[in-house]
Scaffold this motif. Structure first.
Motif, PDB file in Angstrom:
ATOM      1  N   LEU A 138       0.813  -1.217   0.000  1.00  0.00           N
ATOM      2  CA  LEU A 138       0.000   0.000   0.000  1.00  0.00           C
ATOM      3  C   LEU A 138       0.846   1.266   0.000  1.00  0.00           C
ATOM      4  O   LEU A 138       0.565   2.226  -0.719  1.00  0.00           O
ATOM      5  CB  LEU A 138      -0.913  -0.024   1.230  1.00  0.00           C
ATOM      6  N   ARG A 139       1.893   1.274   0.832  1.00  0.00           N
ATOM      7  CA  ARG A 139       2.703   2.482   0.960  1.00  0.00           C
ATOM      8  C   ARG A 139       3.300   2.895  -0.387  1.00  0.00           C
ATOM      9  O   ARG A 139       3.342   4.070  -0.727  1.00  0.00           O
ATOM     10  CB  ARG A 139       3.822   2.211   1.965  1.00  0.00           C
ATOM     11  N   PHE A 140       3.723   1.911  -1.152  1.00  0.00           N
ATOM     12  CA  PHE A 140       4.322   2.206  -2.459  1.00  0.00           C
ATOM     13  C   PHE A 140       3.285   2.836  -3.397  1.00  0.00           C
ATOM     14  O   PHE A 140       3.594   3.731  -4.168  1.00  0.00           O
ATOM     15  CB  PHE A 140       4.877   0.924  -3.098  1.00  0.00           C
ATOM     16  N   HIS A 141       2.053   2.330  -3.311  1.00  0.00           N
ATOM     17  CA  HIS A 141       1.017   2.799  -4.242  1.00  0.00           C
ATOM     18  C   HIS A 141       0.292   4.053  -3.778  1.00  0.00           C
ATOM     19  O   HIS A 141      -0.173   4.833  -4.589  1.00  0.00           O
ATOM     20  CB  HIS A 141      -0.016   1.692  -4.466  1.00  0.00           C
ATOM     21  N   ALA A 142       0.165   4.216  -2.469  1.00  0.00           N
ATOM     22  CA  ALA A 142      -0.655   5.330  -1.976  1.00  0.00           C
ATOM     23  C   ALA A 142       0.196   6.507  -1.520  1.00  0.00           C
ATOM     24  O   ALA A 142      -0.324   7.592  -1.278  1.00  0.00           O
ATOM     25  CB  ALA A 142      -1.546   4.838  -0.835  1.00  0.00           C
ATOM     26  N   VAL A 143       1.511   6.315  -1.395  1.00  0.00           N
ATOM     27  CA  VAL A 143       2.384   7.416  -0.985  1.00  0.00           C
ATOM     28  C   VAL A 143       3.430   7.707  -2.075  1.00  0.00           C
ATOM     29  O   VAL A 143       3.459   8.804  -2.638  1.00  0.00           O
ATOM     30  CB  VAL A 143       3.101   7.105   0.354  1.00  0.00           C
ATOM     31  N   PHE A 144       4.248   6.724  -2.377  1.00  0.00           N
ATOM     32  CA  PHE A 144       5.343   6.972  -3.341  1.00  0.00           C
ATOM     33  C   PHE A 144       4.816   7.275  -4.748  1.00  0.00           C
ATOM     34  O   PHE A 144       5.233   8.239  -5.373  1.00  0.00           O
ATOM     35  CB  PHE A 144       6.296   5.760  -3.431  1.00  0.00           C
ATOM     36  N   TRP A 145       3.917   6.428  -5.226  1.00  0.00           N
ATOM     37  CA  TRP A 145       3.422   6.570  -6.607  1.00  0.00           C
ATOM     38  C   TRP A 145       2.766   7.940  -6.817  1.00  0.00           C
ATOM     39  O   TRP A 145       3.147   8.674  -7.739  1.00  0.00           O
ATOM     40  CB  TRP A 145       2.524   5.386  -6.942  1.00  0.00           C
ATOM     41  N   PRO A 146       1.821   8.355  -5.959  1.00  0.00           N
ATOM     42  CA  PRO A 146       1.253   9.699  -6.166  1.00  0.00           C
ATOM     43  C   PRO A 146       2.295  10.817  -6.044  1.00  0.00           C
ATOM     44  O   PRO A 146       2.219  11.795  -6.778  1.00  0.00           O
ATOM     45  CB  PRO A 146       0.179   9.838  -5.081  1.00  0.00           C
ATOM     46  N   ALA A 147       3.292  10.634  -5.158  1.00  0.00           N
ATOM     47  CA  ALA A 147       4.310  11.682  -5.027  1.00  0.00           C
ATOM     48  C   ALA A 147       5.146  11.764  -6.305  1.00  0.00           C
ATOM     49  O   ALA A 147       5.435  12.861  -6.805  1.00  0.00           O
ATOM     50  CB  ALA A 147       5.203  11.411  -3.816  1.00  0.00           C
ATOM     51  N   ALA A 203       6.219  14.617 -11.292  1.00  0.00           N
ATOM     52  CA  ALA A 203       6.363  14.500 -12.746  1.00  0.00           C
ATOM     53  C   ALA A 203       5.269  15.272 -13.485  1.00  0.00           C
ATOM     54  O   ALA A 203       5.202  15.233 -14.716  1.00  0.00           O
ATOM     55  CB  ALA A 203       6.330  13.032 -13.148  1.00  0.00           C
ATOM     56  N   LYS A 204       4.418  15.942 -12.724  1.00  0.00           N
ATOM     57  CA  LYS A 204       3.301  16.733 -13.272  1.00  0.00           C
ATOM     58  C   LYS A 204       2.379  15.869 -14.151  1.00  0.00           C
ATOM     59  O   LYS A 204       2.009  16.231 -15.263  1.00  0.00           O
ATOM     60  CB  LYS A 204       3.824  17.937 -14.063  1.00  0.00           C
ATOM     61  N   LEU A 205       2.025  14.729 -13.600  1.00  0.00           N
ATOM     62  CA  LEU A 205       1.096  13.833 -14.291  1.00  0.00           C
ATOM     63  C   LEU A 205      -0.101  13.581 -13.373  1.00  0.00           C
ATOM     64  O   LEU A 205       0.040  13.635 -12.145  1.00  0.00           O
ATOM     65  CB  LEU A 205       1.787  12.498 -14.605  1.00  0.00           C
ATOM     66  N   PRO A 206      -1.280  13.307 -13.975  1.00  0.00           N
ATOM     67  CA  PRO A 206      -2.464  13.072 -13.132  1.00  0.00           C
ATOM     68  C   PRO A 206      -2.320  11.827 -12.263  1.00  0.00           C
ATOM     69  O   PRO A 206      -1.622  10.873 -12.630  1.00  0.00           O
ATOM     70  CB  PRO A 206      -3.590  12.877 -14.139  1.00  0.00           C
ATOM     71  N   LEU A 207      -3.001  11.830 -11.124  1.00  0.00           N
ATOM     72  CA  LEU A 207      -2.928  10.712 -10.165  1.00  0.00           C
ATOM     73  C   LEU A 207      -4.060   9.710 -10.409  1.00  0.00           C
ATOM     74  O   LEU A 207      -5.148  10.120 -10.828  1.00  0.00           O
ATOM     75  CB  LEU A 207      -3.049  11.257  -8.735  1.00  0.00           C
ATOM     76  N   PRO A 208      -3.820   8.428 -10.126  1.00  0.00           N
ATOM     77  CA  PRO A 208      -4.900   7.455 -10.286  1.00  0.00           C
ATOM     78  C   PRO A 208      -6.082   7.821  -9.392  1.00  0.00           C
ATOM     79  O   PRO A 208      -5.916   8.523  -8.396  1.00  0.00           O
ATOM     80  CB  PRO A 208      -4.268   6.140  -9.826  1.00  0.00           C
ATOM     81  N   LYS A 209      -7.270   7.287  -9.749  1.00  0.00           N
ATOM     82  CA  LYS A 209      -8.461   7.667  -8.969  1.00  0.00           C
ATOM     83  C   LYS A 209      -8.588   6.840  -7.700  1.00  0.00           C
ATOM     84  O   LYS A 209      -9.159   7.302  -6.723  1.00  0.00           O
ATOM     85  CB  LYS A 209      -9.717   7.488  -9.827  1.00  0.00           C
ATOM     86  N   ARG A 210      -8.088   5.631  -7.726  1.00  0.00           N
ATOM     87  CA  ARG A 210      -8.239   4.805  -6.514  1.00  0.00           C
ATOM     88  C   ARG A 210      -7.163   3.732  -6.407  1.00  0.00           C
ATOM     89  O   ARG A 210      -6.716   3.174  -7.401  1.00  0.00           O
ATOM     90  CB  ARG A 210      -9.611   4.120  -6.522  1.00  0.00           C
ATOM     91  N   VAL A 211      -6.802   3.479  -5.137  1.00  0.00           N
ATOM     92  CA  VAL A 211      -5.925   2.352  -4.833  1.00  0.00           C
ATOM     93  C   VAL A 211      -6.694   1.491  -3.838  1.00  0.00           C
ATOM     94  O   VAL A 211      -7.069   1.973  -2.768  1.00  0.00           O
ATOM     95  CB  VAL A 211      -4.621   2.852  -4.185  1.00  0.00           C
ATOM     96  N   PHE A 212      -6.980   0.251  -4.214  1.00  0.00           N
ATOM     97  CA  PHE A 212      -7.713  -0.630  -3.289  1.00  0.00           C
ATOM     98  C   PHE A 212      -6.770  -1.696  -2.740  1.00  0.00           C
ATOM     99  O   PHE A 212      -6.235  -2.510  -3.483  1.00  0.00           O
ATOM    100  CB  PHE A 212      -8.915  -1.290  -3.981  1.00  0.00           C
ATOM    101  N   GLY A 213      -6.573  -1.669  -1.419  1.00  0.00           N
ATOM    102  CA  GLY A 213      -5.652  -2.626  -0.786  1.00  0.00           C
ATOM    103  C   GLY A 213      -6.410  -3.802  -0.189  1.00  0.00           C
ATOM    104  O   GLY A 213      -7.034  -3.669   0.864  1.00  0.00           O
ATOM    105  N   HIS A 214      -6.359  -4.941  -0.861  1.00  0.00           N
ATOM    106  CA  HIS A 214      -7.070  -6.105  -0.306  1.00  0.00           C
ATOM    107  C   HIS A 214      -6.230  -6.773   0.791  1.00  0.00           C
ATOM    108  O   HIS A 214      -5.044  -6.513   0.924  1.00  0.00           O
ATOM    109  CB  HIS A 214      -7.440  -7.105  -1.411  1.00  0.00           C
ATOM    110  N   GLY A 215      -6.896  -7.629   1.556  1.00  0.00           N
ATOM    111  CA  GLY A 215      -6.207  -8.311   2.658  1.00  0.00           C
ATOM    112  C   GLY A 215      -5.440  -9.526   2.151  1.00  0.00           C
ATOM    113  O   GLY A 215      -5.330  -9.750   0.943  1.00  0.00           O
TER     114      GLY A 215
END
Ligand code: MSP
Length: 448
Positions: free
Chosen positions: A267-276, A281-293
């Protein structure tokens, strides 16, 4: 008329061993949603693939006395085959060793450099090769004389080397603002709160290159360094859309992604690093990250190192793919951990699929064969019981759509299975076998 677009991805898998149930789970979840969106007439782009660079893969290849590229070619094929075995409807399968991805990662790097978000320094700290992650002192602990990560339990090793850094620390506030403005960016909510607490503590700059091994994409204009495997891997989501060509139709149609399906461990990679990275890079962010168990076996995470793996391919050969897909989606509440076992799989197949749905089909179809010339008859006047059954179904559609759009697959499947219970009950109560002697029209309506 232009169709609505929908982009969904699975994580890209490390081809470091045979695919296991956890991998199958991420993929099946994404496939169920992709198929539903296609039923809703969306133009869907569904992406999966393999994550092939980094020290973890390099070491695994060395252990097997193989050149890393050849090693990946062999194992990536296994993951590609798995997409067929799982009956995935993916539109593309990306490998991070492909040229299209190489170009895209170097462009991301150049963008980060241009925005002033990269500087050269020295990294000294803990690194887990198994997680391909850097850990702070307070994130590790001693176990039997060894240092391990508190969160994943994997071994960490001390690393000291020249490294490029990404100025992650400067993005904390922007990220917090983004989470606030987009309350459904991270789901489920419990996961979102975890991420927010982590970012609120303040972020440290992130090491994004390595010099002590070579298996990766080189840093542009500094071949001594390879790009950190997570910066490399995350970029796959846009490489597959022909980034860096942002005028390309595919990129324009599908970016930003609607949902990245991932496991909670990444999750940390997708919800923190990736959006940062994307913000910088001045690119749009994904709309959702769903972290399953996690899929648990004997209440522990299923993993190679614990040796408690249920092999999806063996299970599919024995019980069938639709049976396994149904069981996983029904049994494990998406977002939470869930234990699976062969015993429960068998019970689920017998109760839900054979005795409920299978029984319904069997009764209706054999009745049609015997009494209606093998054709679905037409209906005439509907009575109250007929209307109730039909309306139940019709009125549930908006709820079903909304459940699926919130990735509440569990509730969704319960609602659907309930129709099958109701239909069985309707068949019993309506007694078409008794009606047939006195009123063929009524019998036809019931069967219809
Ligand atoms: N390569 C990275 C992902 C990069 S995405 C840009 C990676 N690969 S992985 O092969 O280790 O794991 C892929 C996915 O499988 C993750 O979402 C992980 O959560 C999932 N699973 C692995 N074991 C699992 C279970 N036992 N249960 C459920 N899913 C788990 O991480």
């Amino acid at each position: 008329m232009q169709k609505n677009k929908f982009y969904i991805s699975t994580p890209i898998y490390y081809p470091s061993g045979k695919p296991h149930m956890g991998h199958a789970y991420s993929s099946i979840i994404a496939d169920v949603i992709a198929r539903f969106k296609r039923l809703e007439k969306y133009d869907v782009f569904f992406l999966t693939g393999t994550d092939e660079h980094g020290l973890k893969i390099q070491r695994e290849a060395e252990k097997n006395n193989k050149n890393p590229k050849l090693f990946c070619d062999e194992l990536s094929t296994k993951f590609k085959e798995l997409t067929k075995i799982l009956n995935l409807s993916n539109n593309d399968f990306i490998r991070t060793t492909e040229k299209r991805h190489h170009d895209s990662v170097q462009e991301i790097w150049n963008r980060l450099l241009k925005s002033g978000d990269i500087y050269l320094d020295k990294y000294s700290g803990w690194y887990s090769v198994s997680d391909e992650a850097f850990y702070d002192e307070d994130e590790i602990e001693d176990k039997n004389g060894k240092k391990i990560s508190k969160s994943s339990g994997s071994l960490v090793e001390w690393v000291e080397e020249e490294s490029y850094f990404f100025k992650l620390s400067t993005w904390s506030n922007k990220l917090l603002e983004f989470y606030k403005k987009n309350p459904n960016f991270i789901l489920p909510v419990s996961r979102k709160n975890e991420v927010i607490r982590f970012v609120e503590k303040g972020l440290k700059d992130l090491s994004i290159s390595r010099t002590s091994f070579t298996w990766g994409i080189p840093v542009p204009k500094d071949k001594k360094h390879v790009i950190y495997v997570w910066l490399d891997a995350l970029t796959n989501y846009i490489s597959a859309l022909n980034f860096p060509n942002i005028e390309d139709k595919k990129y324009k149609d599908f970016w930003p992604a609607d949902v990245h399906i991932i496991g909670k461990d990444i999750l940390r990679f997708h919800a923190v690093f990736w959006p940062a990275f994307l913000l910088a890079a001045k690119l749009p962010l994904p709309k959702r990250v769903f972290g399953h168990g996690w899929i648990l076996s004997d209440d522990k995470k299923m993993s190679k190192s614990l040796g408690n793996i249920l092999d999806p391919i063996e299970i599919i050969e024995k019980y069938g793919i639709d049976q396994l897909r149904y069981y996983l989606v029904k049994e494990v509440s998406l977002g939470n951990d869930g234990s699976i076992s062969l015993e429960n799989l068998k019970n689920c197949i017998n109760n839900d699929l054979a005795n409920n749905y299978g029984n319904l089909c069997q009764r209706v179809f054999s009745f049609i064969k015997k009494n209606c010339n093998n054709k679905i008859p037409s209906s005439t006047k509907l009575n109250d019981a007929d209307k109730k059954l039909l309306n139940n179904l019709k009125n549930s559609l908006p709820k079903l759509i909304s459940l699926m759009n919130n990735q509440d697959l569990n509730e969704y499947i319960k609602t659907v299975v309930n129709f099958s219970f109701e239909a069985n009950k309707y068949f019993n109560d309506s007694e078409p076998w008794a009606v047939k002697k006195k009123d063929t029209k009524r019998m036809n309506t019931i069967i219809f």
